[in-house]
Design a protein around this motif. Structure first.
Motif, PDB file in Angstrom:
ATOM      1  N   ILE A 108      16.430  88.212  49.011  1.00 34.83           N
ATOM      2  CA  ILE A 108      17.648  88.063  48.230  1.00 34.83           C
ATOM      3  C   ILE A 108      18.871  87.943  49.128  1.00 34.83           C
ATOM      4  N   ASN A 109      18.932  88.773  50.148  1.00 34.03           N
ATOM      5  CA  ASN A 109      20.166  88.873  50.911  1.00 34.03           C
ATOM      6  C   ASN A 109      19.973  88.713  52.401  1.00 34.03           C
ATOM      7  N   ALA A 110      18.844  88.229  52.863  1.00 31.88           N
ATOM      8  CA  ALA A 110      18.614  88.093  54.295  1.00 31.88           C
ATOM      9  C   ALA A 110      18.033  86.723  54.584  1.00 31.88           C
ATOM     10  N   HIS A 111      18.396  86.189  55.744  1.00 33.89           N
ATOM     11  CA  HIS A 111      17.832  84.923  56.177  1.00 33.89           C
ATOM     12  C   HIS A 111      16.380  85.116  56.595  1.00 33.89           C
TER      13      HIS A 111
ATOM     14  N   CYS B 160      25.504  80.373  41.981  1.00 34.82           N
ATOM     15  CA  CYS B 160      24.611  81.067  41.053  1.00 34.82           C
ATOM     16  C   CYS B 160      25.441  82.050  40.235  1.00 34.82           C
ATOM     17  N   LYS B 161      24.831  82.546  39.164  1.00 32.82           N
ATOM     18  CA  LYS B 161      25.538  83.492  38.303  1.00 32.82           C
ATOM     19  C   LYS B 161      25.870  84.784  39.054  1.00 32.82           C
TER      20      LYS B 161
ATOM     21  N   ALA C  20      14.893  89.977  38.191  1.00 34.48           N
ATOM     22  CA  ALA C  20      15.957  89.901  37.189  1.00 34.48           C
ATOM     23  C   ALA C  20      17.096  89.022  37.663  1.00 34.48           C
ATOM     24  N   ALA C  21      17.488  89.149  38.945  1.00 32.34           N
ATOM     25  CA  ALA C  21      18.596  88.344  39.462  1.00 32.34           C
ATOM     26  C   ALA C  21      18.209  86.879  39.591  1.00 32.34           C
TER      27      ALA C  21
END
Length: 805
Positions: A363-366, A387-388, A528-529
């Protein structure tokens, strides 16, 4: 991109020339690689910034002689493995260097004259590629259409064309060196055979549109080569193969590219009708410039009939994250119709280009592994408004138990706990908070509720609870039963497990029902995201609204509206699972659409309507160009109440007045309303009014020129005998300026229009009136009428004063 270079001094006085001693902060302020770990441990060497004008710090890469034979298939050569390892693990990320050079390329795309260092990048592009980039990414072109690529999609396309045609390499080390130091571009001659590029984007950020644009790019280059080819026997043939990861992805891609007539076995006489439903033709104003649309449609029709070189197949990819792979084969033979599509491992043709399109692993890392041209995880895509924005809803379940282990319920009847019922009630309330407000703007965009359940027992119980809460049985479906491709579907709630692949723009609320405390916490939060990540309102009208919410989220403030806000309803005791996402808090009291409202056509709109006949010379490219385009063709406009003004002489009851022009448009509307000589007026929406009128000109524009916004009218004003095309200028010109391509096309069209019969030009003469802002304000203060000012400016432009010697 903020860059800071640190490195110990080496013998000879050089600093920062080894990848292992470089420290770079990426575009989002995130430190990555071994140098990041060194910084986190407190180590920091003597700083030595390397800055030269607008060029980023250059890193010298020592080339290693290769003793390996050329490898076209399988693993890359050994020297490329070392280079990838250096770039990935010890150097600043490759995509950060490419992003900087892509920004300079965008400056050259928007420049009116090809001059300066940035123009050297455009010279290395082929004519077709330069034309496509100007159409896709230039500011002037983007402000004139509704459909546009997001920031992430534009970045991906720019990086691919930059690496393949400007930097002309697929080796990460070479690409990094050439991106940082443009003086080394002289060494770049031709792209190596079997070039291989990788793209990695977040789920829901529009990876399929990127693939379709790359398809157009390869077709445009092949079409340009055919147009300039003299010998028909060696005419290059475009052979493309798209490999989808699963059969479901293949079917979705076939429908997007070829429409309903995607099966060669059934694509007979019905192909011309089915191809019109393809995404490439429905959004042709984005993907294809006006001059290329007719030949591109003919090529696409040939592919739908099975008479072309495009094949869409499915096969298991080597990397499970790879969604699609685009392979172009190098051949000069004339294409023959293949009855059966080639297999995924077919090696009879020599590959020329391969592009892997992957989903971000985290989600948050390369991701670590292959050095991709672009790597945008979901958290970064959210910050870029691609994105939302996730929002965590507040639900009080503190006193309700959440068991540590899955409970065992006797009997066959599914039951929900009190905590689950509260979570579902909060999700249903968030759904109903959006429904009426969204329907008032666009009834076709229905918000959906997604219920994530870890066990089948909870899934059945959630369905029963939603039915008891008032939802119809046919409006609730499990994820594998819901049809996301049917816009008329009445589905309002979907129920899915954590293993169901789902990514839908209609999902605006997600309710997570956990059976126990350690119920795949991180996986459910990520799912969910991702499920509701795609934008429901992707138009440029809502870009500023999304950016405002992103800024407020960074300050821990609640949003102003729920446009493209994803409400996540989860147990408060599992909130730590969402900590990696930039999220908003508690949207209970937030209005769904803020002050947005839709203003329809007024009842007597025909009294104030104005028709804009398209230019005659555009009829060859656009069959509808000979028909007039009226203001009433746009049935309604979406405005913000704080930036709207009630009007009585327009087809709409309200007119937009931007807050970014010092009140110029509002004052123009007020003067038009107060002038009895003005019968009708309308501020034009550059994205929706006069599209055929404008693109008929662009079809005849020079290929190398960028769309010129000068000359396009900002408003139409009608009097008893005239119609003025009003262009608002922020300043008074200091001297006569040569007209640009758009202005020359507009003047030529006015001369053609004057030669038409009176009934085809509204029994009025058409004039262009360029209104400088200082002159307008001075005229307004003196109490002059707007019609008089427009008449004076139009007559002066038509008959300029002669200069006395």
């Amino acid at each position: 991109m903020q860059t800071a270079w640190d490195g110990p001094e080496r013998p000879g006085g050089e600093r920062g020339q080894e990848y292992g001693q470089a420290q770079v902060r990426g575009q989002d302020g995130e430190w990555t690689g071994a140098w990041a770990r060194n910084r986190q441990q407190g180590g920091r060497d003597a700083a030595s910034p390397h800055v030269s004008g607008h060029v980023p710090p250059a890193v010298r890469v020592r080339a290693q002689a290769s003793t390996q034979p050329t490898v076209l298939q399988g693993d890359p050569p050994a020297e490329r493995v070392v280079s990838r390892h250096h770039v990935e693990q010890e150097a600043p990320p490759l995509h950060a260097a490419l992003d900087y050079r892509a920004r300079r390329l965008c400056v050259a795309l928007d420049a009116r004259a090809d001059s300066g260092a940035d123009a050297a990048l455009l010279v290395r592009l082929g004519p077709a590629s330069a034309q496509l980039l100007r159409w896709w990414c230039s500011h002037a072109a983007c402000r004139m259409r509704v459909d546009n690529f997001s920031v992430v999609q534009r970045q991906a396309l720019l990086h691919v064309l930059l690496a393949h045609e400007v930097l002309r390499s697929d080796d990460p080390g070479v690409l990094y060196r050439r991106a940082c130091d443009p003086s080394t571009l002289g060494d770049a001659t031709d792209i190596p055979d079997a070039a291989h590029h990788g793209l990695r984007l977040a789920p829901g950020s529009g990876l399929r549109w990127v693939l379709q644009a790359l398809l157009v790019w390869r077709w445009a280059n092949a079409f340009d080569a055919i147009q300039t080819q003299v010998d028909a026997d060696t005419m290059p043939t475009l052979r493309l193969r798209v490999i989808a990861a699963t059969p479901a992805l293949r079917r979705r891609l076939q429908a997007a590219i070829l429409g309903t007539a995607c099966d060669p076995a059934t694509a007979g006489r019905d192909a011309p009708h089915g191809i019109e439903g393809s995404s490439l033709l429905r959004h042709a104003r984005l993907f294809v410039p006006p001059a290329l649309r007719a030949p591109f449609r003919a090529w696409l029709l040939a592919q739908a009939r099975g008479a072309g070189g495009l094949r869409i197949v499915d096969a298991a990819p080597q990397d499970p994250r790879t969604v699609w792979t685009l392979i172009e084969a190098r051949t000069t033979e004339k294409c023959t119709i293949e009855q059966n599509p080639p297999a995924a491992d077919d090696t009879t043709t020599r590959p020329r280009l391969r592009i892997d399109l992957q989903l971000a692993a985290d989600i948050n890392a390369h991701a670590h592994g292959d050095a991709a041209l672009i790597d945008v995880p979901l958290a970064q895509a959210i910050r870029r408004s691609a994105c939302k924005m996730p929002a965590l809803e507040t639900v009080d379940t503190a006193r309700l138990p959440l068991p540590a282990k899955p409970p065992r319920r006797p009997g066959l009847r599914p039951r929900l706990s009190r905590a689950h019922r509260r979570l579902l009630a909060a999700g249903l309330a968030a759904l109903r908070q959006r429904e009426d407000a969204f329907a008032a703007l666009d009834a076709a965009r229905r918000p959906h509720l997604l219920v994530l359940c870890a066990t089948p027992l909870l899934m059945r119980a959630a369905r029963r609870w939603l039915i008891d809460a008032g939802l119809d049985d046919d409006a609730i479906a499990f994820a594998d039963e819901a049809r996301t491709d049917d816009p008329s579907a009445a589905t309002r709630a979907r129920i899915a497990g954590p293993q169901t692949p789902l990514c839908d723009a209609g999902i605006c609320v997600v309710a997570i029902l956990r059976s126990h405390r350690d119920d795949a916490t991180q996986r459910l939060a990520a799912f969910a995201a991702v499920s509701g990540a795609p934008l429901l309102w992707p138009e440029p009208d809502f870009v500023d609204l999304r950016s405002d919410n992103v800024e407020r989220a960074a300050l821990r403030r609640p949003p102003r509206h729920l446009i493209d806000v994803l409400s996540i309803v989860d147990d408060p005791r599992c909130r730590d699972a969402h900590a990696s996402l930039p999220h908003l808090l508690d949207t209970t009291a937030v209005p769904a659409t803020d002050d947005l409202f839709a203003t329809p056509l007024r009842a007597d709109a025909a009294t104030f309507d104005i028709a804009m006949p398209a230019p005659c010379d555009g009829a060859a490219h656009m069959p509808q160009a000979i028909l007039p385009e009226r203001l009433s063709d746009l049935p309604r406009r979406i405005l913000r109440a704080r930036h709207a003004l009630p009007v009585a002489k327009s087809v709409y009851a309200h007119a937009p007045c931007s807050a970014l022009d010092s009140g110029l448009r509002r004052a123009l509307l007020e003067c038009a309303e107060a002038d009895p000589a003005i019968d009708s007026h309308c501020l034009l929406d550059p994205r929706r009014h006069g599209t055929r009128f404008r693109e008929a000109w662009l079809a005849h524009a020079p290929r190398a020129s960028a769309p010129d916004p000068r000359g396009w009218p900002d408003a139409l004003v009608r009097t008893a005998d005239r119609i003025y095309l009003v262009e608002l200028q922020p300043f008074c010109p200091t001297g006569p300026q040569p007209p640009g391509p758009a202005e020359r096309a507009l003047l030529r069209w006015l001369r053609q229009l004057d030669a038409r019969p009176p009934d085809q030009r509204g029994h009025r003469r058409w004039f262009r009136a360029a209104v400088p802002a200082p002159l307008f304000w001075s005229w307004k203060r003196s109490g002059g009428a707007l019609s008089a000012l427009l008449s004076m400016l139009a007559d002066t432009a038509a008959h300029p004063p002669q200069r006395e010697d």
